[in-house]
Design a protein around this motif. Sequence first.
Motif, PDB file in Angstrom:
ATOM      1  N   LYS A  14      -4.717  35.813  15.593  1.00  0.00           N
ATOM      2  CA  LYS A  14      -4.058  36.872  16.358  1.00  0.00           C
ATOM      3  C   LYS A  14      -2.558  36.771  16.144  1.00  0.00           C
ATOM      4  CE  LYS A  14      -7.209  37.633  20.181  1.00  0.00           C
ATOM      5  NZ  LYS A  14      -7.317  37.803  21.627  1.00  0.00           N
ATOM      6  N   LEU A  39      -0.481  44.976  21.854  1.00  0.00           N
ATOM      7  CA  LEU A  39      -1.462  43.928  22.133  1.00  0.00           C
ATOM      8  C   LEU A  39      -1.320  42.805  21.113  1.00  0.00           C
ATOM      9  CD1 LEU A  39      -4.520  46.332  22.496  1.00  0.00           C
ATOM     10  CD2 LEU A  39      -3.252  45.276  24.373  1.00  0.00           C
ATOM     11  N   GLU A 115      -6.935  46.466  19.670  1.00  0.00           N
ATOM     12  CA  GLU A 115      -6.732  45.035  19.413  1.00  0.00           C
ATOM     13  C   GLU A 115      -7.054  44.652  17.971  1.00  0.00           C
ATOM     14  OE1 GLU A 115      -7.991  40.781  21.390  1.00  0.00           O
ATOM     15  OE2 GLU A 115      -9.462  42.401  21.386  1.00  0.00           O
TER      16      GLU A 115
END
Length: 143
Positions: A14, A39, A115
């Motif tokens: 991420k 995000l 996301e």
Amino acid sequence: MLGEDQAQFIGVAKTKELYPLVCDPFQVSFLFNIPSSGLQVKGYLYSRIAVDQTAQELLDELKGVSKGHYECRPLVLTNLQSLDYDCKPNSEILTKGYFAHPSLQHGLSRVRHIEAYTKRGTATYFYRKDRPKNYTFLEHVNN
């Protein structure tokens, strides 16, 4: 298409910062370089060492870097999940990612942030041959 000898898959990670990731009506994904406004985006990480010059040129061509569609920029990732590498949960990785060119932000500024670009998104992807022919790529995005 990139071969296994040109890019080695490392794992899923991420972004450390929050970024807006959006899809246009044709399900083309765009990551905007606007930190702290979206995000933590999840994506695939490939070995920087294994991505040779030919693979980098193919990726740049695919992303339309020379046409002003995307730009390759530094990116910090975290939370790497990998089967082949032992990673500490909060370790950081400095890499590069493809961000949408700033000129595309206006047309997509109100689109819902996502996301990750998943199989569900790719299932409704419109190939260029299936898009209306009377607009350029940039006109599609900005309209």
